[in-house]
Design an enzyme around this catalytic site. Structure first.
Site, PDB file in Angstrom:
ATOM      1  N   GLN A  88      82.414  57.841 -72.292  1.00  0.00           N
ATOM      2  CA  GLN A  88      81.287  58.480 -72.988  1.00  0.00           C
ATOM      3  C   GLN A  88      80.315  57.436 -73.565  1.00  0.00           C
ATOM      4  O   GLN A  88      79.099  57.658 -73.590  1.00  0.00           O
ATOM      5  CB  GLN A  88      81.771  59.458 -74.067  1.00  0.00           C
ATOM      6  N   ASN A 131      88.971  49.744 -70.422  1.00  0.00           N
ATOM      7  CA  ASN A 131      90.084  50.277 -69.625  1.00  0.00           C
ATOM      8  C   ASN A 131      89.560  50.876 -68.320  1.00  0.00           C
ATOM      9  O   ASN A 131      88.384  50.765 -67.995  1.00  0.00           O
ATOM     10  CB  ASN A 131      90.880  51.297 -70.441  1.00  0.00           C
ATOM     11  N   SER A 141      93.881  41.881 -65.884  1.00  0.00           N
ATOM     12  CA  SER A 141      93.709  40.428 -65.873  1.00  0.00           C
ATOM     13  C   SER A 141      94.715  39.761 -64.929  1.00  0.00           C
ATOM     14  O   SER A 141      95.806  40.277 -64.697  1.00  0.00           O
ATOM     15  CB  SER A 141      93.877  39.911 -67.293  1.00  0.00           C
ATOM     16  N   GLN A 166      99.659  34.940 -69.270  1.00  0.00           N
ATOM     17  CA  GLN A 166      98.958  36.031 -68.595  1.00  0.00           C
ATOM     18  C   GLN A 166      99.763  37.326 -68.702  1.00  0.00           C
ATOM     19  O   GLN A 166      99.223  38.395 -68.963  1.00  0.00           O
ATOM     20  CB  GLN A 166      98.744  35.671 -67.129  1.00  0.00           C
ATOM     21  N   HIS A 205      99.475  39.958 -71.617  1.00  0.00           N
ATOM     22  CA  HIS A 205      98.280  40.794 -71.853  1.00  0.00           C
ATOM     23  C   HIS A 205      98.615  42.280 -71.853  1.00  0.00           C
ATOM     24  O   HIS A 205      98.365  42.978 -72.822  1.00  0.00           O
ATOM     25  CB  HIS A 205      97.204  40.515 -70.807  1.00  0.00           C
ATOM     26  N   GLU A 213      91.234  35.993 -60.712  1.00  0.00           N
ATOM     27  CA  GLU A 213      90.334  35.875 -61.869  1.00  0.00           C
ATOM     28  C   GLU A 213      90.430  34.456 -62.451  1.00  0.00           C
ATOM     29  O   GLU A 213      89.434  33.780 -62.646  1.00  0.00           O
ATOM     30  CB  GLU A 213      90.750  36.915 -62.914  1.00  0.00           C
ATOM     31  N   ASP A 259      89.932  30.789 -72.552  1.00  0.00           N
ATOM     32  CA  ASP A 259      89.858  32.094 -73.218  1.00  0.00           C
ATOM     33  C   ASP A 259      89.102  32.011 -74.538  1.00  0.00           C
ATOM     34  O   ASP A 259      88.484  32.983 -74.957  1.00  0.00           O
ATOM     35  CB  ASP A 259      91.265  32.630 -73.502  1.00  0.00           C
ATOM     36  N   HIS A 280      47.637  47.175 -44.150  1.00  0.00           N
ATOM     37  CA  HIS A 280      48.108  45.879 -44.635  1.00  0.00           C
ATOM     38  C   HIS A 280      47.196  44.760 -44.104  1.00  0.00           C
ATOM     39  O   HIS A 280      46.848  43.836 -44.830  1.00  0.00           O
ATOM     40  CB  HIS A 280      49.544  45.611 -44.159  1.00  0.00           C
TER      41      HIS A 280
END
Lengths: 421, 421
Positions: A187, A210, A233, A254, A257, A320, A354, A413
């Site tokens: 939203q 998410n 990730s 990692q 996460h 990533e 990070d 043109h």
């Protein structure tokens, strides 16, 4: 333990099969409905969704964080927190300033030609909230928009029970951002893309979220610019040694996460792979966030391959984060193209990138590093062409342009040139 | 004649209302179905659509242009056509080479930080065919991919009754592109995005097309990179004089594209607007393509406003092509941000940019210049971060990164640094 042996070019098919993507039709339909509602009923639908998803009874007066809320938040931030944030802020700003694209012109046969770089006017930044709020994400999303020179920055963040993390408001205040809206999920993306009575329509939406946020961004793309469609990730460590076991710690960082985090280790001999995987699973059991790491470690993939094929594996996965813990990393670089960020050498662990190194930590995931770039000021910039002819330059080029227009049957043109000759 | 008078800031709302966009739900559903079919049934669905839409009985042997077809086509291209194309080719290549982004690194407190620029591996170029084939489009789409250094370039073009324009094959041959697939429409975009037995899955899809192609690109975005979602072509002329009537000719050259072409004229006094509009409608009646111009001229919008408000009008419309026929165009430049290409001064007519100036003629339309850029080598490039720490740099930054990780509750992130200190 997930384990692949890739010894020949044909073995790469095993990897492709492993990576084959799921479709999320159900979530997509939910998001499509939310977007339709917001476009049609605007604030009315928005407030309903805030209530439904975040237990926050939103209205046009309380949807924007108030001055009082800002003041309360600022008083809760400690001196040490401020120092840490300001240290990171300066380094991230410096890097983004150093790589800020500039307008540029060249002269070609008497014509001035160029590229004009301008910022978008309005940017909407999505910043996850509640338990998933990370102050580093706020810095990494706000700074590129700020350095790019965006005129108006708006933040949307989910506020469960109306709560917003004080560090987010502290960082917003550092950049004089007054508009922080207590709206999350699809939203928020729909509201920023199409506008409601309370939330302005923006030009670009950026920031992680998410799967609902990701789908919403994918669906509104084209009506508004977006940074990228982000998934879980990922890290891949490629290493030709394992004395120091750093790789196991990096894989774990990692894995902590979330349960869907993706962890890849590429090694060249079985002993090293066993040593790193043993340590990794041992750490996953005893980690502070072991509830998560016990799950995500089950998805870790260990690949044994040759140095020659490793580049193709990287390009297929397009990780990533890519760590090259190799003795001669730079000679390996030309063997691959696809990675979000490349950490070179044994001391360059992902944690530095990070938080404090300077480059952005918002990176393409789920194989999109095949075509997507790291978040940067460019996300908030656009390029226009500049074309300025003198009469002499016109005389030289017009005969060719007239012929070309006539091949295409575009006679008006051609006429527009003839009338100027 | 569509005419707006914008004298105050509030009058801008009239313009916003005028621009409010249509939704094309019906076409979107058709395209969604085509994409689903191609993903599920691949070649089988693809060949059916080729037959249905292009009256071409495609199979795996004839879907790709053959050597014989290439040879036949090349023998039909005249020497004059070749010279014209080669003249444009060189100028467009020069411009795109001059603006090709390069990898770059900086040193910050002992750490090497940077941005690595690499091309995508596979690009799919969509080039409209049949009556709508324009050789200039082929050049403008192929050249940025070629200059960017894309490894493999594939072309899809609709081949009604199996016919392909010889100039397209001549241009493809100039760039050693052997894979020209006789597939058009949304089915071509879906095939390039997801792959079939005959057509490879690519990393980026670029090139203009009709509304079905545009929707297909919007829907596959995220699974593959795209250049932009393009709508009908547009021009806006802003002029403070009308002695030479050039503006009328430039509006007409836009109007001859198709019945949906959008034409805007912004002037500062009523006499000039009348003079230009009279001439424009007169030309539209007598134009060679009057069947089209009589329709599209009905959509032309003439706006009378002040120099002060003109910039805001430009930013609202965000025209694909903007011509500034002003006495002091550069002093006017800082009053607006949104335009695809900016043609400065009385001799810089759009036709030059369409064919020979050098910058790309594929530009953002339908207000997307608010956030989108001109097609360029960057469409086929992506940027990765480079992070390389020495132990000394690690020692300096680690304490802050560790604190940051701990604020976020990511303890394994902190651990990965501690083990290295």
């Amino acid at each position: 333990m997930n384990y692949l042996e890739i010894k020949t070019h044909n073995d790469l098919d095993k990897l492709k099969l492993y990576l084959a993507k799921n479709q999320y039709d159900e979530q997509e339909n939910t998001v499509r409905k939310i977007i339709k509602d917001i476009r049609e009923k605007k604030d009315e639908a928005l407030f309903e969704y805030c209530h439904k998803f975040d237990n926050f009874k939103a209205n046009k007066d309380n949807i924007n964080v108030s001055n009082t809320e800002f003041e309360q938040a600022l008083s809760q931030v400690t001196l040490e927190q401020k120092e840490t944030i300001l240290y990171a802020k300066e380094k991230i700003e410096n890097f983004h300033r150093a790589f800020l694209p500039k307008s540029c012109i060249i002269e070609q046969n008497g014509a001035i030609l160029g590229t004009r770089v301008t910022s978008v006017k309005k940017a909407g930044l999505y910043i996850p909230g509640g338990k998933a709020f990370y102050p580093s994400t706020a810095l990494m999303t706000i700074i590129p928009a700020y350095v790019a020179g965006v005129d108006e920055i708006y933040i949307c963040t989910p506020a469960q029970n109306s709560y917003i993390n004080p560090l987010l408001l502290y960082i917003a205040k550092l950049y004089n951002i007054e508009n922080v809206f207590k709206v999350g999920g699809a939203q928020a993306i729909a509201a920023l893309a199409y506008g409601t009575q309370s939330i302005p329509k923006v030009d670009v939406i950026a920031g992680p979220g998410n799967i609902y946020v990701a789908f919403a961004k994918k669906l509104v793309y084209g009506d508004v610019g977006i940074d990228s469609v982000a998934g879980p990730s990922e890290v891949m460590v490629v290493s030709d040694n394992c004395e120091k076991l750093y790789a196991a710690y990096d894989l774990l960082s990692q894995a902590e996460h979330d349960a869907n985090a993706k962890v890849y280790y590429v090694g060249f001999n079985k002993e090293c792979i066993n040593k790193i995987s043993d340590k990794f699973f041992e750490l996953a059991k005893t980690a502070k966030r072991s509830e998560i790491t016990l799950k995500s470690s089950q998805n870790a993939l260990f690949i044994q391959t040759t140095r020659e094929l490793a580049g193709q594996i990287i390009d297929e996965i397009a990780p990533e984060h890519l760590e090259l813990q190799l003795n001669d990393p730079y000679s390996f670089m030309n063997s691959f193209k696809n990675a979000g960020a490349i950490f070179i050498g044994e001391y360059s662990c992902e944690t530095l990138g990070d938080y404090v190194a300077g480059p952005n930590h918002t990176l393409p995931t789920s194989q999109t590093a095949r075509f997507s770039s790291v978040l940067s000021t460019e996300t908030f910039l656009k390029k226009s062409s500049i074309i300025h002819y003198t009469h002499k330059a016109l005389q030289q080029d017009a005969p060719y342009a007239i012929k070309f227009a006539e091949y295409e049957g575009l006679f008006a043109h051609a006429e527009a040139l003839k009338v100027r000759l």
